[in-house]
Design an enzyme around this catalytic site. Structure first.
Site, short mmCIF file in Angstrom:
data_model
loop_
_atom_site.label_atom_id
_atom_site.label_comp_id
_atom_site.label_asym_id
_atom_site.label_seq_id
_atom_site.Cartn_x
_atom_site.Cartn_y
_atom_site.Cartn_z
N ASP A 8 -5.13 -1.95 -11.79
CA ASP A 8 -5.00 -1.26 -13.08
C ASP A 8 -5.07 -2.32 -14.18
O ASP A 8 -5.38 -3.49 -13.92
CB ASP A 8 -3.71 -0.42 -13.12
N CYS A 66 -1.55 -4.99 -9.68
CA CYS A 66 -1.03 -4.30 -10.86
C CYS A 66 0.01 -5.24 -11.48
O CYS A 66 0.06 -6.42 -11.13
CB CYS A 66 -0.50 -2.90 -10.55
N THR A 68 3.24 -5.46 -11.10
CA THR A 68 4.19 -5.95 -10.10
C THR A 68 3.63 -5.93 -8.68
O THR A 68 4.24 -6.52 -7.79
CB THR A 68 5.43 -5.03 -10.09
N HIS A 99 2.92 -9.37 11.92
CA HIS A 99 3.89 -8.39 12.43
C HIS A 99 3.53 -6.95 12.06
O HIS A 99 3.80 -6.04 12.84
CB HIS A 99 5.29 -8.67 11.86
N HIS A 134 5.00 -6.06 18.34
CA HIS A 134 4.67 -5.64 16.97
C HIS A 134 3.71 -4.44 16.99
O HIS A 134 3.76 -3.57 16.13
CB HIS A 134 4.05 -6.80 16.19
C1 RB5 Z 1 1.46 -0.89 -16.02
O1 RB5 Z 1 2.05 -1.10 -17.24
C2 RB5 Z 1 2.44 -1.21 -14.89
O2 RB5 Z 1 3.43 -0.23 -14.86
C3 RB5 Z 1 1.73 -1.30 -13.58
O3 RB5 Z 1 0.75 -2.28 -13.64
C4 RB5 Z 1 2.57 -1.66 -12.36
O4 RB5 Z 1 3.36 -2.76 -12.57
C5 RB5 Z 1 3.29 -0.54 -11.73
O5 RB5 Z 1 3.92 -0.67 -10.67
#
Ligand code: RB5
Length: 150
Positions: A8, A66, A68, A99, A134
């Site tokens: 994203d 993304c 995170t 694993h 595993h």
């Molecule tokens: C986008 O702002 C952010 O929420 C997305 O990239 C991600 O971190 C969601 O888990």
């Protein structure tokens, strides 16, 4: 190895760096289903697209980005057959292959730097599933899918 990337807007810069890095390597075919710089898009759409492409056998592995790595991996993991692992360190990247037979790697642009991301990607691509005990556990994951995805 055929690898599909997806992201994203929160992961687009890291995706671009890793894409450039992987395109310089021999023996890898890289496809990109993610959104591009200056576009905004929703991570569930991108996680789903990459998850479906890997689950259908169009690609051997997927790498998602993304902010995170969390939202996009949760989304990909809803696709039966996908085992997406968010990794922020090399140990987890190796273990997710050995694993868990992870077929999708998820990285967080807002969490890790580019150089660490490259190391994680290298280790993840080079590591193989160990099978054995595993394998039995991964089979149990498949049974959970069979129970809930009718
Ligand atoms: C986008 O702002 C952010 O929420 C997305 O990239 C991600 O971190 C969601 O888990």
């Amino acid at each position: 190895m055929r690898i599909v990337l997806g992201n994203d807007h929160g992961g687009v810069l890291l995706k671009c760096e890793i894409k450039k890095y992987l395109e310089q390597k021999e023996g890898l075919e890289i496809a990109d289903l993610g959104c591009q710089i200056d576009e905004a898009c929703d991570y569930p759409d991108m996680g789903q697209a990459v998850g479906e492409a890997v689950a259908a056998g169009q690609y051997d592995r997927g790498i998602l980005f993304c902010g995170t790595g969390i939202g996009i991996s949760i989304s990909a993991n809803k696709v039966p057959g996908i085992r997406a692992a968010v990794c922020g360190d090399c140990f987890s990247a190796k273990a997710s292959r050995e694993h868990n037979d992870a077929n999708v790697l998820a990285l967080g642009e807002r969490v890790i730097g580019v150089e660490l991301a490259k190391m994680i990607v290298d280790i993840w691509l080079a590591s193989e599933f160990l099978g054995g005990r595993h394998g039995r556990r991964v089979e149990k994951i498949k049974k959970i899918e069979e129970k809930y995805y009718k």
